[in-house]
Design a protein around this motif. Structure first.
Motif, short mmCIF file in Angstrom:
data_model
loop_
_atom_site.label_atom_id
_atom_site.label_comp_id
_atom_site.label_asym_id
_atom_site.label_seq_id
_atom_site.Cartn_x
_atom_site.Cartn_y
_atom_site.Cartn_z
N LYS A 1 5.62 -7.86 -4.59
CA LYS A 1 6.14 -6.86 -3.61
C LYS A 1 5.47 -5.55 -3.64
CE LYS A 1 10.91 -6.04 -2.57
NZ LYS A 1 12.19 -6.20 -3.39
N HIS A 2 5.28 -5.13 -4.88
CA HIS A 2 4.87 -3.74 -4.88
C HIS A 2 3.30 -3.55 -4.64
CE1 HIS A 2 5.52 0.27 -6.90
NE2 HIS A 2 4.33 0.10 -7.11
N LYS A 3 2.57 -5.08 -5.03
CA LYS A 3 1.20 -5.00 -4.70
C LYS A 3 1.20 -4.76 -3.20
CE LYS A 3 -2.75 -6.43 -5.90
NZ LYS A 3 -3.85 -5.60 -6.85
N LYS A 4 1.96 -5.33 -2.18
CA LYS A 4 1.93 -5.37 -0.89
C LYS A 4 2.16 -3.82 -0.27
CE LYS A 4 3.01 -9.89 0.90
NZ LYS A 4 4.29 -10.42 1.23
N LYS A 5 2.93 -3.16 -1.13
CA LYS A 5 3.30 -1.80 -0.98
C LYS A 5 2.13 -1.05 -0.81
CE LYS A 5 6.64 1.89 -2.36
NZ LYS A 5 7.46 2.22 -3.08
N LYS B 1 -2.21 14.22 -1.34
CA LYS B 1 -0.87 13.88 -1.60
C LYS B 1 -0.67 12.62 -1.72
CE LYS B 1 2.60 17.37 -0.61
NZ LYS B 1 3.30 18.01 0.34
N SER B 2 -1.13 11.67 -0.51
CA SER B 2 -0.92 10.24 -0.68
C SER B 2 -1.77 9.64 -1.59
CB SER B 2 -1.26 9.68 0.78
OG SER B 2 -2.34 10.20 1.59
N GLU B 3 -2.80 10.17 -1.77
CA GLU B 3 -3.91 9.64 -2.92
C GLU B 3 -3.18 9.66 -4.21
OE1 GLU B 3 -7.68 11.56 -2.25
OE2 GLU B 3 -7.59 10.83 -0.44
N ASN B 4 -2.50 10.89 -4.56
CA ASN B 4 -1.68 11.14 -5.94
C ASN B 4 -0.54 9.86 -6.03
OD1 ASN B 4 -3.27 12.98 -6.80
ND2 ASN B 4 -2.05 14.72 -6.02
N LYS B 5 -0.11 9.74 -4.71
CA LYS B 5 1.02 8.80 -4.58
C LYS B 5 0.67 7.51 -4.91
CE LYS B 5 4.73 7.10 -1.52
NZ LYS B 5 4.97 6.73 -0.20
N LEU B 6 -0.71 7.07 -4.71
CA LEU B 6 -1.28 5.75 -4.72
C LEU B 6 -1.33 5.51 -6.40
CD1 LEU B 6 -2.61 3.15 -4.00
CD2 LEU B 6 -4.71 4.49 -3.71
N LYS B 7 -1.93 6.67 -6.99
CA LYS B 7 -2.04 6.64 -8.38
C LYS B 7 -0.71 6.19 -9.14
CE LYS B 7 -6.10 9.61 -8.53
NZ LYS B 7 -6.06 11.05 -8.23
N GLN C 1 0.19 2.86 -11.12
CA GLN C 1 0.63 2.93 -12.54
C GLN C 1 1.95 2.03 -12.88
OE1 GLN C 1 0.95 7.22 -13.61
NE2 GLN C 1 -1.20 7.34 -13.86
N LYS C 2 2.81 2.09 -11.72
CA LYS C 2 4.02 1.47 -11.71
C LYS C 2 3.77 0.07 -11.89
CE LYS C 2 7.13 4.35 -9.17
NZ LYS C 2 7.79 4.65 -7.80
N LEU C 3 2.82 -0.44 -11.01
CA LEU C 3 2.19 -1.75 -10.93
C LEU C 3 1.80 -2.11 -12.12
CD1 LEU C 3 2.06 -4.16 -8.92
CD2 LEU C 3 -0.43 -3.57 -8.83
N SER C 4 1.21 -1.56 -12.88
CA SER C 4 0.55 -1.88 -14.21
C SER C 4 1.63 -2.21 -15.05
CB SER C 4 -0.31 -0.96 -14.68
OG SER C 4 0.21 0.36 -15.19
N SER D 1 -1.10 -1.93 -1.11
CA SER D 1 -2.18 -2.23 -0.11
C SER D 1 -2.00 -1.41 1.27
CB SER D 1 -2.43 -3.68 0.22
OG SER D 1 -1.58 -4.55 -0.55
N LYS D 2 -0.59 -1.34 1.62
CA LYS D 2 -0.23 -0.71 2.84
C LYS D 2 -0.68 0.94 2.56
CE LYS D 2 3.54 -2.26 5.53
NZ LYS D 2 4.89 -2.21 5.48
N ILE D 3 -0.47 1.59 1.32
CA ILE D 3 -1.01 2.76 1.20
C ILE D 3 -2.31 3.12 1.04
CG2 ILE D 3 -0.72 5.04 -0.53
CD1 ILE D 3 1.73 3.54 -1.52
N GLN D 4 -3.04 2.09 0.60
CA GLN D 4 -4.49 2.02 0.51
C GLN D 4 -4.90 1.95 1.76
OE1 GLN D 4 -5.20 -1.35 -2.04
NE2 GLN D 4 -5.56 -0.13 -3.72
N ASN D 5 -4.53 1.05 2.85
CA ASN D 5 -4.97 0.91 3.98
C ASN D 5 -4.93 2.30 4.64
OD1 ASN D 5 -6.33 -0.67 5.66
ND2 ASN D 5 -4.41 -2.10 5.17
N ARG D 6 -3.66 3.01 4.63
CA ARG D 6 -3.54 4.25 5.20
C ARG D 6 -4.51 5.42 4.79
NH1 ARG D 6 1.98 5.70 4.23
NH2 ARG D 6 1.22 6.98 2.90
N ILE D 7 -4.77 5.17 3.52
CA ILE D 7 -5.57 6.18 2.87
C ILE D 7 -7.12 5.84 3.65
CG2 ILE D 7 -6.70 7.01 0.75
CD1 ILE D 7 -4.04 6.81 -0.66
#
Ligand SMILES: [Zn+2]
Length: 401
Positions: free
Chosen positions: A265-269, A241-247, A251-254, A271-277
């Motif tokens: 701001k979004h980029k920071k968000k 689920k969190s991996e799908n959220k990351l994807k 996409q939003k970032l792009s 990296s947080k998700i990536q770190n957690r994953i």
């Protein structure tokens, strides 16, 4: 008895005076490394080196002791630190020669060379030893233990060369019984926290009593692995689920304007998700490998080429590390720590094509066939389960007992 080497990392709490020494040692260690890199570049320039392998053995770099003569302030620092720098530098050169073709340039440099209109030089070669900086690289130095110069005292202090006072240290686990500290690396992270990593040597007993408690694992792109008892690894759904959220977030970032305020701001968000994953995944890999190492006397895996097969648990570009490769490493050391066996069988063994019941080989098995049907004995079985039984069978013949 088998000799083992392993690393143990602990937090240390140096006092103000000790911090001064540690910081000096970080600086001197980096300085020495940069002196070597500088010498390397000068030598390459003399040779009109463009690219290719570096014949560093004929370059005859001076010893750290000879270099130190020109730098009075380096005398305060433990000389083993510099010996380790030299080893580190030579290791980096060897790695460059072994792992890089010496013809590939760093992508960033190629881009820069276009915008700045400059020519690429050997400094841009991928993998070549490069200057270290205080901010870009980890602050660290390594020293060795010589008859107790590096040691743990009363389980709450460490001794390192050149420091009279012991450094407070936080012990969260014991070193293996009768282990010997070979070396220690001291480092500082970006939060200004200090750590010491010991490399220790110790001996373990090998379990040599024959056992039937053996497991085979077949790598599976979908399930991570399927074992010879017909169980799947079951990567947790909430992780996916969190991996799908990351994807989605990527996409939003792009769709945002590159380097705009919102983008940053979004980029920071992200990296947080990536770190957690990454942490979730590591945690899962450790738990999985731990439970296998605890419950089996031997585990057999296949030496498959993960890169060629596409990676398991594939995530965004930045996270696409090799989950299964890491898992195999964890499993190997966890088994070996317990005196158990880890066996990797040849990648050319046709584990999927052989019938685990009668041994007949089905040459016509296609990659998309998820069920194995044996033309000879009539066995109908899940493809990966069948393969993992074969892996267990062939690997069992290689066990040392
Ligand atoms: Zn069969």
């Amino acid at each position: 008895m088998v000799k083992k080497n392993k690393g143990y990392k602990f937090r240390i709490k140096p006092n103000k005076e000790q911090i001064i020494y540690l910081e000096k040692a970080f600086g001197c260690s980096r300085k020495m490394y940069n002196i070597y890199v500088d010498m390397l570049y000068s030598k390459l320039e003399e040779e009109n080196f463009v690219n290719g392998k570096i014949s560093y053995k004929s370059m005859k770099f001076p010893t750290p002791a000879a270099i130190k003569k020109d730098y009075e302030y380096m005398k305060e620092i433990d000389s083993l630190v510099f010996a380790n720098v030299q080893l580190d530098f030579l290791g980096a050169l060897r790695k460059y020669n072994n792992e890089y073709d010496g013809k590939t340039y760093c992508k960033k440099a190629v881009k820069q060379s276009k915008t700045l209109d400059r020519e690429l030089t050997f400094k841009d070669l991928k993998g070549i030893p490069n200057f270290k900086s205080k901010n870009r690289n980890q602050n660290s130095f390594t020293t060795n233990n010589q008859n107790g110069t590096v040691s743990i005292v009363d389980n709450c202090f460490v001794r390192i060369p050149k420091l009279k006072e012991l450094i407070r240290f936080i012990s969260h686990r014991e070193l293996p019984e009768s282990s010997i500290i070979k070396s220690a690396a001291i480092s500082k992270n970006c939060k200004n926290q200090y750590y010491i990593s010991f490399t220790v040597e110790y001996y373990v007993d090998e379990v040599k009593t024959p056992s039937n408690n053996i497991l085979g694992l077949d790598y599976s792109q979908h399930d991570f692995y399927v074992d010879s008892e017909d169980r799947r690894a079951n990567y947790p759904k909430y992780y996916i689920k969190s991996e799908n959220k990351l994807k989605k977030e990527q996409q939003k970032l792009s769709r945002k304007i590159l380097k705009s305020e919102n983008w940053v701001k979004h980029k920071k968000k992200i990296s947080k998700i990536q770190n957690r994953i990454v942490n979730q995944r590591l945690d899962w890999l450790h738990k999985k490998s731990y439970s296998l190492a605890e419950n089996y006397d031997a585990v057999i895996v296949e030496d498959i080429n993960l890169r060629a097969m596409g990676q398991c648990l594939k995530l965004g570009k930045n996270l696409s590390d090799n989950g299964f490769g890491m898992f195999r490493n964890f499993l190997k050391y966890k088994l070996e720590d317990r005196g158990k066996q880890y066996i990797m069988i040849d990648k050319w063994y046709p584990s999927s094509k052989i019938c685990s019941n009668c041994g007949n080989k089905n040459e016509n098995l296609q990659l998309q066939d998820r069920i194995y049907k044996c033309q000879h004995c009539g066995l109908i079985i899940d493809r990966d389960y069948n393969a993992s039984i074969n892996i267990k069978e062939v690997g069992s013949t290689l066990l040392a007992w």
